[in-house]
Design an enzyme around this catalytic site. Structure first.
Site, PDB file in Angstrom:
ATOM      1  CB  CYS A  91      -0.995  -0.018   1.110  1.00 16.45           C
ATOM      2  SG  CYS A  91      -1.933   1.499   1.395  1.00 16.45           S
TER       3      CYS A  91
ATOM      4  CG  HIS B  90      -6.048  -2.254  -0.994  1.00 16.19           C
ATOM      5  ND1 HIS B  90      -4.866  -2.997  -0.698  1.00 16.19           N
ATOM      6  CD2 HIS B  90      -5.516  -0.971  -0.920  1.00 16.19           C
ATOM      7  CE1 HIS B  90      -3.858  -2.132   0.027  1.00 16.19           C
ATOM      8  NE2 HIS B  90      -4.344  -0.851  -0.197  1.00 16.19           N
ATOM      9  CD  GLU B  91      -7.373   1.607  -3.541  1.00 11.61           C
ATOM     10  OE1 GLU B  91      -7.398   2.257  -2.797  1.00 11.61           O
ATOM     11  OE2 GLU B  91      -6.431   0.920  -3.983  1.00 11.61           O
TER      12      GLU B  91
ATOM     13  CG  HIS C  59      -7.404   2.768   1.623  1.00 15.32           C
ATOM     14  ND1 HIS C  59      -6.230   2.720   2.298  1.00 15.32           N
ATOM     15  CD2 HIS C  59      -6.431   2.272   0.369  1.00 15.32           C
ATOM     16  CE1 HIS C  59      -5.216   2.568   2.300  1.00 15.32           C
ATOM     17  NE2 HIS C  59      -5.242   1.939   0.979  1.00 15.32           N
TER      18      HIS C  59
HETATM   19 NI    NI Z   1      -3.612   1.243   0.101  1.00 15.15          NI
END
Ligand code: NI
Length: 169
Positions: A97, A139-140, A143
């Site tokens: 990341c 993953h996003e 976030h």
């Molecule tokens: Ni990331």
């Protein structure tokens, strides 16, 4: 467009649940353009608004086709993304990341998901994605909920120079 600074841990903005996007005007378009430019410059395959210090539910993803190296990369810009379907099948892959420099980890993700959200004009969109693309979306979306891959990883390590070539998002 403008390059923005990527914030890294332990910046508090990375741990907040980001605000819903409600205004689809020029400010949002500018933010999305800045995110795309910043992601490409990094380089990375995805970026979420909190990673440039904006607590908003906006993500950008740009990735090719893992089944065809010559296929052009596809760019996704999604506001208020939500996973509305996820396969039972999961796969483990190695993630890194841009906001967690110097670490890599093994993370289990759904192999296929359907993401619903809005485009830059506020129009509803749905994307059915699998494999690496599904991983990047997961993953996003983590976030914008204040979750980092290191929270989910079964194993985290400092990658070797060779592994530093890992794609990041
Ligand atoms: Ni990331």
């Amino acid at each position: 467009m403008a390059l923005r600074e990527i914030v890294t841990v332990p910046a508090p903005v990375l741990r907040r649940k980001a605000h819903k996007v409600t205004e689809f005007g020029p400010d949002l378009r500018k933010l999305a353009d800045d995110m795309v430019e910043t992601m490409r410059e990094a380089p990375g395959v995805g970026l979420a608004a909190p990673q440039i210090g904006e607590s908003l539910r906006l993500i950008v993803v740009e990735y090719g086709n893992e089944d065809d190296e010559d296929a052009p990369k596809k760019l996704f810009i999604v506001a208020n993304p939500e996973i509305i379907q996820a396969s039972d099948e999961k796969e483990v892959g190695i993630e890194a990341c841009l906001s967690v420099p110097g670490l890599a980890g093994e993370v289990e993700r759904h192999s296929q998901i359907v993401v619903r959200g809005q485009n830059r004009q506020g129009k509803l969109v749905k994307h059915k994605v699998h494999g690496w693309l599904a991983r990047i979306f997961q993953h996003e979306i983590d976030h914008i909920n204040g979750i980092l891959f290191t929270d989910l990883a079964t194993k985290v390590w400092k990658p070797s120079a060779e592994e530093e070539e890992l794609i990041k998002d």
